[in-house]
Design an enzyme around this catalytic site. Structure first.
Site, PDB file in Angstrom:
ATOM      1  N   ASN A 206     -23.106   1.925 -27.522  1.00  0.00           N
ATOM      2  CA  ASN A 206     -23.854   1.619 -26.301  1.00  0.00           C
ATOM      3  C   ASN A 206     -23.393   2.550 -25.190  1.00  0.00           C
ATOM      4  O   ASN A 206     -22.494   3.364 -25.386  1.00  0.00           O
ATOM      5  CB  ASN A 206     -23.701   0.140 -25.920  1.00  0.00           C
ATOM      6  CG  ASN A 206     -22.259  -0.221 -25.650  1.00  0.00           C
ATOM      7  OD1 ASN A 206     -21.635   0.310 -24.745  1.00  0.00           O
ATOM      8  ND2 ASN A 206     -21.708  -1.125 -26.462  1.00  0.00           N
ATOM      9  N   ALA A 270     -15.030  -4.787 -21.586  1.00  0.00           N
ATOM     10  CA  ALA A 270     -15.658  -3.994 -22.661  1.00  0.00           C
ATOM     11  C   ALA A 270     -17.081  -4.449 -22.953  1.00  0.00           C
ATOM     12  O   ALA A 270     -17.395  -5.629 -22.872  1.00  0.00           O
ATOM     13  CB  ALA A 270     -14.812  -4.096 -23.932  1.00  0.00           C
ATOM     14  N   ASP A 274     -22.730  -6.386 -30.094  1.00  0.00           N
ATOM     15  CA  ASP A 274     -23.003  -7.751 -30.555  1.00  0.00           C
ATOM     16  C   ASP A 274     -23.059  -7.820 -32.076  1.00  0.00           C
ATOM     17  O   ASP A 274     -22.713  -8.843 -32.659  1.00  0.00           O
ATOM     18  CB  ASP A 274     -24.325  -8.239 -29.963  1.00  0.00           C
ATOM     19  CG  ASP A 274     -24.202  -8.450 -28.458  1.00  0.00           C
ATOM     20  OD1 ASP A 274     -23.192  -9.054 -28.047  1.00  0.00           O
ATOM     21  OD2 ASP A 274     -25.079  -7.999 -27.708  1.00  0.00           O
ATOM     22  N   LYS A 284     -21.259   9.180 -46.836  1.00  0.00           N
ATOM     23  CA  LYS A 284     -22.363   9.534 -45.944  1.00  0.00           C
ATOM     24  C   LYS A 284     -23.704   9.302 -46.657  1.00  0.00           C
ATOM     25  O   LYS A 284     -23.886   9.746 -47.796  1.00  0.00           O
ATOM     26  CB  LYS A 284     -22.237  11.003 -45.540  1.00  0.00           C
ATOM     27  CG  LYS A 284     -23.293  11.415 -44.536  1.00  0.00           C
ATOM     28  CD  LYS A 284     -23.186  12.871 -44.173  1.00  0.00           C
ATOM     29  CE  LYS A 284     -24.392  13.246 -43.308  1.00  0.00           C
ATOM     30  NZ  LYS A 284     -24.553  14.678 -43.189  1.00  0.00           N
TER      31      LYS A 284
HETATM   32  O1  C5P Z   1     -22.564 -12.079 -24.075  1.00  0.00           O
HETATM   33  P1  C5P Z   1     -22.303 -10.862 -23.307  1.00  0.00           P
HETATM   34  O2  C5P Z   1     -22.104  -9.631 -24.179  1.00  0.00           O
HETATM   35  O3  C5P Z   1     -23.251 -10.586 -22.186  1.00  0.00           O
HETATM   36  O4  C5P Z   1     -20.914 -11.145 -22.604  1.00  0.00           O
HETATM   37  C1  C5P Z   1     -20.234 -10.186 -21.879  1.00  0.00           C
HETATM   38  C2  C5P Z   1     -18.792 -10.561 -21.746  1.00  0.00           C
HETATM   39  O5  C5P Z   1     -18.277 -11.023 -22.989  1.00  0.00           O
HETATM   40  C3  C5P Z   1     -17.951  -9.375 -21.401  1.00  0.00           C
HETATM   41  O6  C5P Z   1     -16.831  -9.834 -20.660  1.00  0.00           O
HETATM   42  C4  C5P Z   1     -17.534  -8.839 -22.740  1.00  0.00           C
HETATM   43  O7  C5P Z   1     -16.341  -8.069 -22.673  1.00  0.00           O
HETATM   44  C5  C5P Z   1     -17.356 -10.097 -23.545  1.00  0.00           C
HETATM   45  N1  C5P Z   1     -17.659  -9.986 -24.961  1.00  0.00           N
HETATM   46  C6  C5P Z   1     -16.648 -10.042 -25.891  1.00  0.00           C
HETATM   47  N2  C5P Z   1     -16.941  -9.998 -27.235  1.00  0.00           N
HETATM   48  C7  C5P Z   1     -18.210  -9.867 -27.651  1.00  0.00           C
HETATM   49  C8  C5P Z   1     -19.257  -9.812 -26.714  1.00  0.00           C
HETATM   50  C9  C5P Z   1     -18.944  -9.850 -25.376  1.00  0.00           C
HETATM   51  O8  C5P Z   1     -15.495 -10.153 -25.503  1.00  0.00           O
HETATM   52  N3  C5P Z   1     -18.465  -9.809 -28.946  1.00  0.00           N
END
Ligand code: C5P
Length: 394
Positions: A206, A270, A274, A284
């Site tokens: 991202n 961070a 997701d 590869k």
């Molecule tokens: O759910 P979302 O990604 O919007 O949430 C953002 C917050 O959750 C941020 O603080 C991010 O660092 C944290 N986060 C996390 N682990 C994930 C997804 C988001 O710690 N897998």
């Protein structure tokens, strides 16, 4: 008592550095001096040695000095590095990372806060090149004092005079004093994106640059915290005084966060991916093969896991990038994730791209008691304000 490493540059104001040594010692600090080659034309090592009652370092190439105290060690054994007077040339070399003499090498090698007190001719101070260098240094976390205004030794009038030694000492005390607010606290920060491999050469990523998280880690360290920065793949330099753990994937980040506990506070900046590819290919994937269908599985939510763990830090801060109904979504996220605070930024509209990877941010801080909005400001300023709020809360 604090240990000050004082770099004396080559300007007529060098004589005021002598008075600064006297005042700093009277305030209980120890002072070790480094005199640049140009500085020798204005004060002598003997003067500085007599006032500081310490050895004076003048060159990178002194075998005896190097054997007794290597320059890297010298750059790190201080609590604060002070450059006074900081000439236009010294500021330029600091801003560009030169390391061609003892002073510039120490400034590049140090992991301690740096405070610079400029002194130069008014035209040199107001020259766009100097203004650019000062801006760069401030963005790097260096405290650059504003010079005094008045009649100058060169006969001109304007800003460029070295601040009075009393004012420099006050700035030193404030930088050192600020250093104590979070002394003894351990704060964990996550920053940057994560990369989720598709095969050994391709990945899902991202646009997170890591700038905001790195700035927060630096601001917390500047307040004296021990900071563990778990960083996804970014190319940013490690802020002064910060312990950095580099990771690539969300699962590596989760493991590094767990390994860094216990902590008094955690700030999860961070942009964790997701999803990851269910079974990344070991080799590869060839273009000649049919286009692969990627099957994605959810990554662990590091923030939510930490907020509900037995080792939960006293203060857990999450970030949220939202494009609509920012405050409402952030408040819901705070509860869903179990965080104490959510720092929400609006990444909607034409500005969206400039927040991700840009240098400024508009913040909504959502806490148990409500929401406050911080108008658009540089990420360094957001970091500083947030660090102060964390210090208030701990
Ligand atoms: O759910 P979302 O990604 O919007 O949430 C953002 C917050 O959750 C941020 O603080 C991010 O660092 C944290 N986060 C996390 N682990 C994930 C997804 C988001 O710690 N897998």
């Amino acid at each position: 008592m604090s240990r000050i490493l004082l770099i004396v540059g080559g300007g007529i104001a060098a004589y005021k550095a002598c008075e600064l040594i006297r005042l700093a010692r009277r305030a209980g600090h120890s002072v070790t001096c480094v005199l640049t080659e140009a500085g020798h034309h204005f004060v002598t090592p003997m003067t500085l040695a007599a006032l500081s009652e310490n050895h004076v370092y003048t060159t990178l190439w002194d075998l005896k000095d190097e054997a007794e105290m290597g320059h890297i060690q010298l750059s790190r054994q201080a609590d604060l590095v002070v450059v006074a007077p900081a000439t236009a040339d010294l500021l330029a070399r600091m801003a560009h990372g030169h390391a061609d003499d003892l002073a510039s090498t120490l400034l590049l090698a140090t992991d301690k806060p740096v405070l610079a007190a400029p002194a130069m001719n008014v035209r040199m101070w107001l020259h766009p090149a100097t203004l650019r260098n000062v801006e760069t240094l401030r963005a790097d976390g260096v405290t650059v004092l504003e010079p005094d205004e008045g009649a100058m030794a060169c006969g001109e009038f304007g800003p460029g005079r070295l601040p009075e030694p009393e004012a420099i000492l006050a700035a030193i005390e404030s930088r050192l004093g600020a250093g104590r607010r979070l002394a003894g606290r351990h704060v964990l920060v996550t920053a940057g994106p994560t990369h989720e491999p598709i095969d050994p050469v391709r990945y899902i990523a991202n646009r997170s640059s890591g700038k905001q998280g790195f700035a927060i880690a630096g601001a917390l360290a500047a307040l004296g915290a021990r900071v563990t920065l778990v960083a996804g793949p970014v190319t940013l330099p490690t802020p002064a005084g910060v312990d950095r753990v580099d990771v690539e994937t969300a699962r590596e980040m989760a493991a590094a966060v767990e390994a860094a506990l216990p902590a008094d506070a955690a700030v999860m900046v961070a942009a964790v991916a997701d999803w990851r590819v269910d079974t990344a290919a070991g080799q590869k994937v060839k273009k000649s093969e049919a286009a692969p269908a990627l099957s994605l599985v959810e990554n662990p939510d590091i923030l939510a896991t930490l907020a509900r763990s037995a080792q939960r830090p006293r203060l857990v801060v999450g970030f949220a990038a939202e494009t609509e109904r920012v405050e409402e979504h952030a408040a819901a996220k705070r509860l869903r994730k179990g965080a104490d605070w959510i720092v929400a930024n609006d990444v909607s509209g034409p500005r969206g791209e400039s927040v991700m990877g840009g240098d400024a941010n508009t913040i909504h801080l959502v806490t148990e008691t409500g929401t406050e909005t911080w108008d658009r400001m540089p990420k360094g300023e957001v970091a500083h304000r947030l660090a102060e709020r964390i210090a208030d809360a701990l």
